[in-house]
Motif scaffolding. Sequence first.
Motif, short mmCIF file in Angstrom:
data_model
loop_
_atom_site.label_atom_id
_atom_site.label_comp_id
_atom_site.label_asym_id
_atom_site.label_seq_id
_atom_site.Cartn_x
_atom_site.Cartn_y
_atom_site.Cartn_z
N ARG A 380 -55.75 -79.08 60.62
CA ARG A 380 -55.08 -77.78 60.41
C ARG A 380 -55.58 -77.13 59.12
N GLU A 381 -55.75 -77.94 58.10
CA GLU A 381 -56.26 -77.40 56.83
C GLU A 381 -57.71 -76.95 56.98
N ILE A 382 -58.50 -77.66 57.77
CA ILE A 382 -59.87 -77.23 58.02
C ILE A 382 -59.86 -75.85 58.67
N GLU A 383 -58.95 -75.65 59.63
CA GLU A 383 -58.89 -74.36 60.33
C GLU A 383 -58.56 -73.21 59.38
N ALA A 384 -57.97 -73.53 58.24
CA ALA A 384 -57.60 -72.49 57.28
C ALA A 384 -58.69 -72.24 56.24
N CYS A 385 -59.81 -72.95 56.33
CA CYS A 385 -60.88 -72.77 55.33
C CYS A 385 -61.69 -71.52 55.65
N ASP A 386 -62.24 -70.90 54.62
CA ASP A 386 -62.94 -69.63 54.85
C ASP A 386 -64.40 -69.64 54.42
N ALA A 387 -64.95 -70.80 54.16
CA ALA A 387 -66.41 -70.96 54.00
C ALA A 387 -66.68 -72.45 54.16
N VAL A 388 -67.69 -72.79 54.94
CA VAL A 388 -67.90 -74.20 55.25
C VAL A 388 -69.38 -74.55 55.06
N LEU A 389 -69.60 -75.64 54.36
CA LEU A 389 -70.94 -76.21 54.22
C LEU A 389 -70.93 -77.60 54.86
N VAL A 390 -71.81 -77.81 55.83
CA VAL A 390 -71.90 -79.12 56.48
C VAL A 390 -73.25 -79.74 56.13
N LEU A 391 -73.19 -80.92 55.53
CA LEU A 391 -74.43 -81.62 55.14
C LEU A 391 -74.61 -82.85 56.03
N GLY A 392 -75.57 -82.78 56.94
CA GLY A 392 -76.01 -83.98 57.64
C GLY A 392 -75.22 -84.37 58.87
N GLU A 393 -74.13 -83.69 59.21
CA GLU A 393 -73.33 -84.11 60.36
C GLU A 393 -73.49 -83.14 61.52
N GLN A 397 -71.20 -84.13 67.93
CA GLN A 397 -71.52 -85.48 68.37
C GLN A 397 -70.74 -86.55 67.61
N SER A 398 -70.48 -86.32 66.32
CA SER A 398 -69.91 -87.40 65.51
C SER A 398 -68.40 -87.29 65.32
N ALA A 399 -67.83 -86.11 65.44
CA ALA A 399 -66.38 -85.94 65.24
C ALA A 399 -66.00 -84.67 65.98
N ALA A 400 -66.04 -84.74 67.32
CA ALA A 400 -66.02 -83.52 68.12
C ALA A 400 -64.80 -82.64 67.85
N ARG A 401 -63.64 -83.26 67.72
CA ARG A 401 -62.44 -82.43 67.54
C ARG A 401 -62.50 -81.67 66.20
N MET A 402 -63.20 -82.28 65.23
CA MET A 402 -63.36 -81.58 63.96
C MET A 402 -64.26 -80.36 64.13
N ALA A 403 -65.28 -80.50 64.99
CA ALA A 403 -66.16 -79.35 65.25
C ALA A 403 -65.34 -78.19 65.82
N LEU A 404 -64.36 -78.52 66.67
CA LEU A 404 -63.51 -77.46 67.24
C LEU A 404 -62.67 -76.80 66.15
N ALA A 405 -62.24 -77.60 65.19
CA ALA A 405 -61.47 -77.04 64.06
C ALA A 405 -62.35 -76.15 63.20
N VAL A 406 -63.60 -76.58 62.96
CA VAL A 406 -64.52 -75.77 62.16
C VAL A 406 -64.77 -74.43 62.87
N ARG A 407 -64.91 -74.48 64.18
CA ARG A 407 -65.12 -73.24 64.95
C ARG A 407 -63.95 -72.27 64.71
N GLN A 408 -62.73 -72.80 64.70
CA GLN A 408 -61.57 -71.91 64.48
C GLN A 408 -61.61 -71.33 63.06
N ALA A 409 -62.02 -72.18 62.10
CA ALA A 409 -62.10 -71.70 60.71
C ALA A 409 -63.09 -70.54 60.62
N ILE A 410 -64.24 -70.68 61.24
CA ILE A 410 -65.28 -69.67 61.13
C ILE A 410 -64.86 -68.39 61.86
N ASN A 411 -64.24 -68.58 63.01
CA ASN A 411 -63.81 -67.40 63.78
C ASN A 411 -62.59 -66.71 63.18
N ALA A 412 -61.91 -67.38 62.26
CA ALA A 412 -60.70 -66.80 61.68
C ALA A 412 -61.01 -65.58 60.81
#
Length: 920
Positions: A380-393, A397-412
Amino acid sequence: MATIHVDGRDYEVDGADNLLHACLSLGLDIPYFCWHPAMGSVGACRQCAVKQYKNADDTQGMLVMSCMAPVQDDAYISIEDEEAKAFRANVIEWLMINHPHDCPVCEEGGHCHLQDMTVMTGHDSRRYRFRKRTHKNQYLGPFIAHEMNRCITCYRCVRFYQDYAGGGDLGAFGAHDNIYFGRFQEGTLESPFSGNLTEVCPTGVFTDQTHSEHYTRKWDLQFAPSVCHQCAVGCNISPGERYGDIRRIENRYHGDVNHYFLCDRGRFGYGYVNREDRPRVPEWRERQRVDAGPGAAGVVGGTISLEIDDALDRAADGLRSARRVIGIGSPRASLESNHMLRTLVGDENFSTGIDARELELLVRMSELNTRCGLPSPSLREIEACDAVLVLGEDLLQSAARMALAVRQAINARGDALAAERGIPTWNAEAVKTLAQEAHHPLFLATPEATGLDELAERTLHAAPDDIARLGFAVAHCLDAEAPAPEALDDVTWALARRIGEALLAAERPLVIAGGSLGSPAVLEAAGNVARALARRAQAGALSLVRREANSTGLALLGGQSLEWALDLLANGDADGVVVLENDLYTRAAAARVNPALQRADCVVVLDHQRTATWEKADIGLPAASFAESDGTLVSLEGRAQRFYQVFEPSYIRPETRIRESWRWLNALKASVERQPVTPLTLDEVTREVAATHSVLAPVGDAGLSAAYRVHGLRLAREPHRYSGRTAMRANLDVSEPRVPQDPDTPFAFSMEGYAGYDEPRREVAFAWAPGWNSPQAWNKFQDEVGGHLRAGDPGVRLLAPLPGDYDYARDLPAAFAPRDEQWLAVPQPRLFGGEETSARAEPIQARMDATRFTLSARTAERLRLTPDAAMTLILGERRLTLPVTISATWPDGTVGVPSQAGLPLAAPEWARLEAGEVSA
Ligand code: SF4
Ligand code: SF4
Ligand code: FES
């Protein structure tokens, strides 16, 4: 806040909500279809009509769609108004015109939102007597069945699939009253979140194909609150059992973690629990000790099934006669089971069962989560983030549900733009139209292109060290005291500056890294970015991806590496070993595992799968899977969560001797010590875990104690309409035995017990409330719809940043330099097939892509490889031959090695490559 008056009663509600959201949050029932708490309102179905009045004196009022009507202070509305009721009855009648009314043969029946809403609206007789519109169904792959005739055209499926999850291969086709929801062409749904369609669709159009194979109505399933064991994210699940098999997995709502959605590995990967070849009784193997060289661990003689006491006696005899016994634990087993193994063999003899390089990364991740100033966020906190840097993941593939949360953060970003214009964020279509392609900034640095690249402002596809160097450069841009990588090119510096600007401009920046690439430098780079943000007093978060369900817990529990254990055995420094729920061959080369197991005089293996390691055991003890046991896992967020036993395996299969690993180990310890067994309960073991490891001290609060009761009642595992219990074992015995007793949890293996929603509780086995049989029943358990469970979301968080001004990592790698005759083999996580247990489930096997190496075009050209050609990778004595994928983005000088492909690779290693088919 606002006051609304509903049918003569006054309520305080959140003034930012729509009326439907507000009324459902108050516990009032309004039928609805197209609205979804996670996806907002589009006003498509017209089912949620209520009467709204101008003021207290208005007697006329007007019909409004409650999902599209903002809450206004001092609003007067009526749900019970006759005109509103008639309108809703008409709407459901129209929606049902083409519906086949095939509930008795529909797999949605009994947990169907359409059924619930039809009953709620009072539509109980059909007047339409003409031909119904019909459609052809499609084959959508091994996970999802399709029956389009049941569609009521609410559009939830495409809104979830496209807008929420970013899928591109499911759409709405047609026009007017002839709309088709499916794929352009038949074929497997590509989204790794396709399983959520089974819960998002309010009817039986999309149903769980894996459930079809052994279908059971929801009311006939036995449930327990559980936690997905298929990766480290820690999604909450509600598995349903009948006749000793898990029949399906449904999402279990968690307000901080998975909310309403799971990934397909977690939802459909349960088949390993039901495998016929599972060990269900103890086994003893007569080993003929033949030195067959490093390629074979001795010749195995006959296998004999044992009774429990005999197995324990033989195992104890073997362990007692050993000079030194070591234990090899597992990141896929509970804290309690690992702790009991550690207690059996002693702290100094305990291995975590994790490769040394991976263990080092896990320990480092625990340190970074507490010592770099930024907290580890929930989804939930990831979904509220407003800039994301992903290094190496590659998060999908590695944490699919987290990818869905990142998508919501970016689309927010669309929500932010809407808020600036006074448009409520629940007005989904308006927000989407306004947002167009506007996103919060996302920066991805991975070796290969990922499914999130389309959302990214910038991507970098590079070798692990170059990804790390970008991260170090970002940290330096944020804080000049952070060390800068030497000889970094101008393009990467420009990228680093842009990322730094975006993170600084954000209110809640997020840095994500993890262990997938096996690179300490990538982790340290993420740590430096986090420290730089923290030093600038910037709010933010650092999320670190671990691989397995309890990787975080094992790092906190502590212990030696797998190599340490294998070396002790191979050198003869230990001659007895107990292996807990761990197939060593998936973590170390056979040439390393075989001599170790061959030399040991006593090998005891506990597992619920017939693995290569199990087959090498002198004594095999059949362990309970997650569905037959209780325990605690620590997710990558650092959240300790309890999973509860779904069913007692011996009730349906009396011949089975399956036990929880921690229970086996307690009994084994007593046998080794020649003491009578002192039975332990889960609460006692969990308390021991908490008392023994200070960092795990809060785990006792992760779940409900066995003494927990509601109104003096245990909690029911079975819905109140559960049927056939008395006949269930009639083939074994005409008299029904007492239901199994559960000393470990407050749940009863029965429908007798509390199953309501009015008393808040954190652990809910199945979502049900009167009139609400579908997953929408979660509304009734939440503090507000889509919010948190009223009693609080399950679990306790263990990792919090400690205060301090932490120094930067200063050991920076040089730029990656390709070698002439060697390639850097880099691990590549895989969602389907990349995890040991779910890879044993048939639907997952049907969904797996072929395992392949990934190469740059230049490498392929140099080795004269065409797409699909075979290539052999040589790492010392290890060889692996696979076809290749030639990638336009894969960094030159490296080769991607898929996880669980037959060559364990925990960290990058230099390898040789040979073109052509070479025997492994
Ligand atoms: S398939 Fe289901 S979710 Fe999609 S529009 Fe039809 S009823 Fe709604
Ligand atoms: S993201 Fe991980 S924990 Fe969540 S459902 Fe998927 S496999 Fe399970
Ligand atoms: S739920 Fe309000 S119009 Fe569909």
